[in-house]
Design a protein around this motif. Structure first.
Motif, PDB file in Angstrom:
ATOM      1  N   ASP A  55      40.238  43.021  40.585  1.00  0.00           N
ATOM      2  CA  ASP A  55      40.461  42.341  39.309  1.00  0.00           C
ATOM      3  C   ASP A  55      39.460  42.772  38.235  1.00  0.00           C
ATOM      4  O   ASP A  55      39.716  42.590  37.042  1.00  0.00           O
ATOM      5  CB  ASP A  55      40.405  40.827  39.503  1.00  0.00           C
ATOM      6  CG  ASP A  55      39.076  40.351  40.069  1.00  0.00           C
ATOM      7  OD1 ASP A  55      38.516  41.045  40.956  1.00  0.00           O
ATOM      8  OD2 ASP A  55      38.600  39.279  39.645  1.00  0.00           O
ATOM      9  N   ILE A  56      38.343  43.368  38.628  1.00  0.00           N
ATOM     10  CA  ILE A  56      37.333  43.782  37.645  1.00  0.00           C
ATOM     11  C   ILE A  56      37.445  45.272  37.304  1.00  0.00           C
ATOM     12  O   ILE A  56      36.571  45.817  36.634  1.00  0.00           O
ATOM     13  CB  ILE A  56      35.903  43.476  38.136  1.00  0.00           C
ATOM     14  CG1 ILE A  56      35.570  44.321  39.366  1.00  0.00           C
ATOM     15  CG2 ILE A  56      35.711  42.000  38.362  1.00  0.00           C
ATOM     16  CD1 ILE A  56      34.099  44.416  39.652  1.00  0.00           C
ATOM     17  N   ALA A 105      31.334  43.467  37.183  1.00  0.00           N
ATOM     18  CA  ALA A 105      31.886  44.726  36.660  1.00  0.00           C
ATOM     19  C   ALA A 105      30.768  45.617  36.136  1.00  0.00           C
ATOM     20  O   ALA A 105      30.774  46.834  36.359  1.00  0.00           O
ATOM     21  CB  ALA A 105      32.911  44.444  35.566  1.00  0.00           C
ATOM     22  N   SER A 131      29.539  35.953  37.299  1.00  0.00           N
ATOM     23  CA  SER A 131      30.766  36.155  36.533  1.00  0.00           C
ATOM     24  C   SER A 131      31.348  37.544  36.789  1.00  0.00           C
ATOM     25  O   SER A 131      30.658  38.466  37.214  1.00  0.00           O
ATOM     26  CB  SER A 131      30.487  35.978  35.039  1.00  0.00           C
ATOM     27  OG  SER A 131      29.811  37.103  34.531  1.00  0.00           O
ATOM     28  N   ASN A 132      32.649  37.658  36.503  1.00  0.00           N
ATOM     29  CA  ASN A 132      33.324  38.941  36.699  1.00  0.00           C
ATOM     30  C   ASN A 132      32.737  40.033  35.819  1.00  0.00           C
ATOM     31  O   ASN A 132      32.681  41.192  36.220  1.00  0.00           O
ATOM     32  CB  ASN A 132      34.819  38.803  36.429  1.00  0.00           C
ATOM     33  CG  ASN A 132      35.555  38.194  37.598  1.00  0.00           C
ATOM     34  OD1 ASN A 132      35.005  38.047  38.691  1.00  0.00           O
ATOM     35  ND2 ASN A 132      36.798  37.826  37.382  1.00  0.00           N
ATOM     36  N   ARG A 169      37.671  43.076  44.850  1.00  0.00           N
ATOM     37  CA  ARG A 169      37.230  42.991  43.467  1.00  0.00           C
ATOM     38  C   ARG A 169      38.071  43.870  42.534  1.00  0.00           C
ATOM     39  O   ARG A 169      37.585  44.314  41.498  1.00  0.00           O
ATOM     40  CB  ARG A 169      35.769  43.426  43.349  1.00  0.00           C
ATOM     41  CG  ARG A 169      34.797  42.455  43.919  1.00  0.00           C
ATOM     42  CD  ARG A 169      34.886  41.161  43.190  1.00  0.00           C
ATOM     43  NE  ARG A 169      33.652  40.415  43.269  1.00  0.00           N
ATOM     44  CZ  ARG A 169      33.388  39.381  42.497  1.00  0.00           C
ATOM     45  NH1 ARG A 169      34.232  39.000  41.604  1.00  0.00           N
ATOM     46  NH2 ARG A 169      32.268  38.737  42.636  1.00  0.00           N
TER      47      ARG A 169
END
Length: 182
Positions: free
Chosen positions: A88-89, A7, A2-3, A86
């Motif tokens: 988006d995280i 993260a 999962s993100n 990545r």
């Protein structure tokens, strides 16, 4: 994966690097500023997520824009996120990094809701009193003016809420009168 988990891994790696170099507080401030840039400049986040631009273009943009203003660890982390697609995280990674940093330094953030803006002296007094109550060395106070409050304070520290508002006190008094206890 999962993100959130991803993260957390990036945040943990950056945390270890910054702590090792002794630049933890600097990295926290830089990442908070980066989060503010992302919130106030949506075009920046769109640019990072746009597949029309190559990784090299994005990395060059980050290098030229932030070199000298951000520490090497933070710039390299941003470049790594771009390289691995990545970006988006970025915001969850920043939040996790700040949480890790504050935990390591025994610091907590508190949101204080009040009917009027608090002075620096009042914030300092609240921080001293409530830091002891929650077992932290320091509290960072963020004041939110809530016109719905008649008076008193409502304080949120993590998942704990201390409600000293006039409304809450009247509700407690009402319950005591109804049940017949003092």
């Amino acid at each position: 994966m999962s993100n959130v988990a991803v993260a957390n891994r990036y945040a943990s790696a950056l945390f270890q690097a910054a702590r090792g170099k002794g630049t933890l507080n600097q990295a926290v401030e830089e990442l908070k500023a980066m989060k503010e840039v992302l919130k106030t400049t949506p075009a920046f986040a769109k640019y990072l997520a746009n597949p029309k631009f190559t990784k090299e273009q994005k990395q060059q943009f980050i290098q030229s824009s932030f070199q000298g203003t951000l520490s090497l660890e933070v710039v390299n982390t941003l470049r790594l996120l771009v390289d691995r697609k990545r970006t988006d995280i970025l915001v969850p990674m920043i939040d996790k990094f700040v949480a890790l940093s504050y935990e390591a330094q025994n610091i907590a953030e508190a949101t204080v809701y009040s009917a009027k803006a608090l002075t620096e002296e009042e914030k300092s007094q609240i921080a001293q009193v409530f830091a002891i109550k929650v077992g932290k060395a320091q509290l960072l106070i963020h004041n939110v003016v809530n016109a719905d409050l008649l008076g008193g304070l409502k304080i949120r520290i993590g998942d704990r809420i201390f409600d000293g508002s006039v409304k809450a006190q009247l509700n407690r008094l009402e319950r005591q009168l109804v049940t017949g206890t003092r």
